[in-house]
Design a protein around this motif. Structure first.
Motif, short mmCIF file in Angstrom:
data_model
loop_
_atom_site.label_atom_id
_atom_site.label_comp_id
_atom_site.label_asym_id
_atom_site.label_seq_id
_atom_site.Cartn_x
_atom_site.Cartn_y
_atom_site.Cartn_z
N VAL A 86 -8.63 4.71 9.38
CA VAL A 86 -9.93 5.23 9.79
C VAL A 86 -10.34 4.51 11.07
O VAL A 86 -10.40 3.28 11.11
CB VAL A 86 -11.01 5.01 8.70
N TYR A 90 -14.45 8.46 13.97
CA TYR A 90 -14.35 9.40 12.84
C TYR A 90 -13.09 10.27 12.91
O TYR A 90 -12.34 10.35 11.96
CB TYR A 90 -15.56 10.34 12.72
N VAL A 92 -12.77 13.49 12.73
CA VAL A 92 -12.73 14.61 11.79
C VAL A 92 -12.61 15.91 12.59
O VAL A 92 -13.08 16.02 13.72
CB VAL A 92 -14.00 14.65 10.89
N ASN A 101 -11.20 19.28 5.78
CA ASN A 101 -10.80 18.03 6.43
C ASN A 101 -10.09 17.10 5.46
O ASN A 101 -9.06 16.52 5.78
CB ASN A 101 -12.04 17.31 7.00
N GLN A 145 -20.21 11.86 8.21
CA GLN A 145 -18.92 12.11 8.88
C GLN A 145 -17.95 10.95 8.65
O GLN A 145 -16.75 11.16 8.46
CB GLN A 145 -19.15 12.31 10.38
N GLN A 146 -18.48 9.73 8.64
CA GLN A 146 -17.61 8.59 8.39
C GLN A 146 -17.09 8.61 6.97
O GLN A 146 -15.96 8.22 6.70
CB GLN A 146 -18.36 7.29 8.67
N ALA A 149 -14.14 10.85 6.85
CA ALA A 149 -12.94 10.16 7.34
C ALA A 149 -12.37 9.22 6.29
O ALA A 149 -11.15 9.13 6.12
CB ALA A 149 -13.28 9.40 8.62
N ARG A 152 -10.72 11.34 3.54
CA ARG A 152 -9.46 11.91 4.01
C ARG A 152 -8.34 10.86 3.99
O ARG A 152 -7.19 11.17 3.69
CB ARG A 152 -9.64 12.46 5.43
#
Length: 366
Positions: A86, A90, A92, A101, A145-146, A149, A152
């Motif tokens: 990460v 981000y 993404v 994502n 958004q973080q 990430a 993911r």
């Protein structure tokens, strides 16, 4: 098992040597932080572990298996190292929803659809994004958004999570929220985490252990956060771990004098006496006394700043600046908020003596 072991690593870019003989072990299941100033090589180390770059010499092992070794001509590709990475930006996909994502790595791995759906939902739940599966990144906050990430990276069930300054672009409140989210996530999953940052507060908050690097890429100290903060190995670590006062001193007759003066800073010496001594103390360890007694170290108040819960006061002491900080409620109750120009007494609640030669760190690798 996801122990990470770096043995005798050398890495250089032309004449710039980042690491000359680096040795480091990150234990299985721990949250380990690399803490150091910009340009010290933190990200280079992470990229070598991830397989994005190769060391010039030495060996990198994950779970006992060699991943990089120039002498053995071994360089395992990043996608075969079972890592989640990460970054601070981000990264993404803007055209994909939260769910799209997060499930993407599993599609690349050609995981069974039903299993991929289940693992994706578990990852979404683990980062508290339940209910936001169909939103696009543009519809999310920076913190959300973080989390995408992070999820993911987690969904592929990596042995290790590599986090490179992932909170830098968030505002102060989100940074505080997310650092606790990352710590809680690591505890729940048991994944080994390597976190890279220059932010001391984050390192102290999330780490089981941390390593402090100086600007030359040397490891000055490794230990638990409280150990490193309370018992710094040298002046560089002390200064890097928080706001500090550093006063050049002379030691005479069991007392500590401001160097080159007869101004007594303390009437007792604690611990070993180093060469070229310099005294370090935190602003919270500098107690101010109204109406100082004769013979007490004294200073003149130059600036007073009310910083919400803290009162920060700058002092002129023997021609140098000292900082004193006290909790606002204690300052109010004790009548310890002064005016510029006031003459105040100084008492040190805690002190550490260092060799001034270590102000720039250590050069273990030379």
């Amino acid at each position: 098992m996801a122990e990470v072991k770096l043995e005798h690593i050398r890495k250089a870019y032309g004449k710039k040597v980042v690491y000359k003989d680096l040795n480091l072990t990150i234990n299985d299941g721990e949250c380990f932080t690399l803490l150091g100033p910009s340009g010290c090589g933190k990200t280079v180390m992470l990229r070598m572990i991830a397989g994005f770059e190769s060391p010039d010499a030495g060996t990198i092992k994950i779970g006992g298996a060699t991943q990089s070794s120039p002498s053995e001509k071994i360089m395992v590709p990043p996608d075969e190292r079972s890592l989640g990475v990460v970054f601070q930006d981000y990264a993404v996909w803007p055209h994909m929803t939260v769910k799209e994502n997060i499930i993407y790595p599993l599609k690349i791995q050609k995981i069974d659809k039903e299993k991929a759906e289940s693992r994706t939902q578990e990852a979404i739940n683990s980062v508290n994004l339940t209910g936001l599966e169909n939103r696009l990144p543009s519809q999310l906050s920076g913190g959300q958004q973080q989390r995408v990430a992070l999820a993911r990276a987690l969904v592929a069930e990596p042995k290790i999570m590599l986090l490179d300054e992932p909170l830098t672009n968030l505002d102060a409140n989100l940074r505080e929220e997310m650092r606790f989210e990352i710590r809680a996530l690591q505890k729940r999953t048991g994944v080994t985490v390597l976190y890279v940052t220059h932010d001391q507060e984050i390192a102290l908050a999330i780490s089981d252990r941390l390593a402090v690097l100086d600007q030359h890429g040397n490891i000055c100290q490794i230990g638990a956060p409280a150990e490193v903060f309370e018992n710094p190995a040298n002046a560089f670590v002390f200064r890097f771990m928080g706001v500090s006062n550093m006063v050049p001193v002379d030691l005479r007759g069991g007392k500590i004098y401001v160097r080159g003066t007869n101004e007594i800073l303390s009437d007792k010496i604690i611990g070993e006496v180093p060469n070229n001594p310099i005294l370090g103390c935190r602003p919270s360890d500098v107690d101010l006394i109204r109406d100082p007694e004769p013979g007490m170290p004294a200073a003149v108040v130059k600036r007073v700043n009310l910083l919400g819960p803290i009162v920060d006061q700058r002092l002129d002491f023997a021609g140098m600046e000292l900082r004193s900080q006290i909790e606002t409620h204690k300052a109010v109750d004790g009548n310890l908020i002064f005016n510029e120009g006031d003459r105040v007494g100084i008492k040190l609640a805690n002190q550490l003596l260092f060799d001034s030669a270590t102000m720039e760190g250590v050069v273990e690798n030379d």
